[in-house]
Structures are given as C-alpha cells and as structure tokens.
Design an enzyme around this catalytic site. Structure first.
Site: not given
Ligand code: TYD
Length: 139
Positions: A53
C-alpha cells in the site's frame, strides 16, 4: 530528488555499555516527524508479503528491532530494496511511496513509527490506482 534520497536510511546512536545496547528515538530530535503511533509486526514468515500500500498522509520509519526483513519501495518510476537487519537502523518512508515488506526472518520484529493516527481512508491499496495518482503507467 531520487527515491534513495527521499527514503534515507537512518542510523540511531547505540548507547551501549557492558550491560548491553540501548537505542533512543525521540520525536523531533534528529527524527523526521512527530511520532503519533507505533505498531510492530512479528510472526510473519519468509513467504509473507505485507504492506502493499501507499499512504496519502502518513510518514513512517521502519526498524527491525529483532531479526531482519526487506522493504521494497517504489514511487511508480524508481524502485529500491532495503534490508533491515540491525536494531539501530531504520528506513524513512515519506508520503505516497508504495511499499512491500517481505523475507521476514522467524525472529523478525518490525517496529513501525508513524506520523499519524490510523485512518484507513488514507491508505491506497490498489496498485493501479496508485499509479494513476502518481500519473505513471508502469514500473
Ligand atoms: P495492514 O495495513 O494490512 O498491515 P501491514 O501494512 O503491516 O501489512 O493492517 C492489518 C490490519 O490491522 C488491518 O485490518 C488494519 C489494522 N490496523 C489498525 O487498526 N491500525 C494500524 O495502525 C495498522 C497499521 C493496522
């Protein structure tokens, strides 16, 4: 400015002595932003790709406080890969870069310092949409 210059590696001072190491990260003290959020990722193995992302608002610094992982970063034009493998090094990610984290070692703990509180709306999770916003067709 090149992508490498926009995503510098930051080395933190190790305040070690015979008892072990200590690294301090203080917001605004030799650090690119005010820290509003921290999260950490562990238990991801070598087959997992995370991230995938870009963020419209958030800036990040990623530090592997244990183990190692790789971060692939692109702005849609240039690409770079950083291996995070020392607890006193981090990589700065400005707004609007696309990143993937992968090749996690089994002992990897990836600490992320962020400039913002979490807001799902500022995430771009579709690479085609990202390229459109960056006005580039491919990388
Ligand atoms: P995601 O953004 O997919 O993690 P990464 O980029 O590290 O692979 O996030 C995983 C899940 O956690 C998603 O459901 C969103 C949630 N999340 C939060 O609630 N708060 C946060 O600060 C982050 C980074 C993720």
């Amino acid at each position: 400015m090149s992508l490498k210059d926009r995503c510098p590696i930051i080395y933190f001072k190790e305040l070690g002595d015979e008892r072990g190491h200590l690294v301090v990260v203080e917001g605004r003290q030799e650090f690119p932003f005010d820290i509003n959020r921290i999260f950490y990722i562990y238990g991801s193995d070598a087959a997992v790709v995370r991230g995938q992302h870009a963020n419209k608002e958030s800036e990040f610094v990623l530090i592997n406080v244990s183990g190692k992982s790789k971060v692939r970063i692109t702005d849609g034009t240039e690409k770079m890969v950083v291996e995070l493998n020392q607890p006193n090094m981090g990589v700065y990610l400005p707004k609007m870069v696309w990143k993937d984290m992968y090749d996690f070692s089994s002992d990897s703990v990836l600490l992320v310092l962020a400039s913002t509180h979490y807001d799902a709306q500022e995430y771009i999770r579709d690479y085609g949409e990202y390229l459109n916003l960056m006005k580039v067709n491919h990388v």
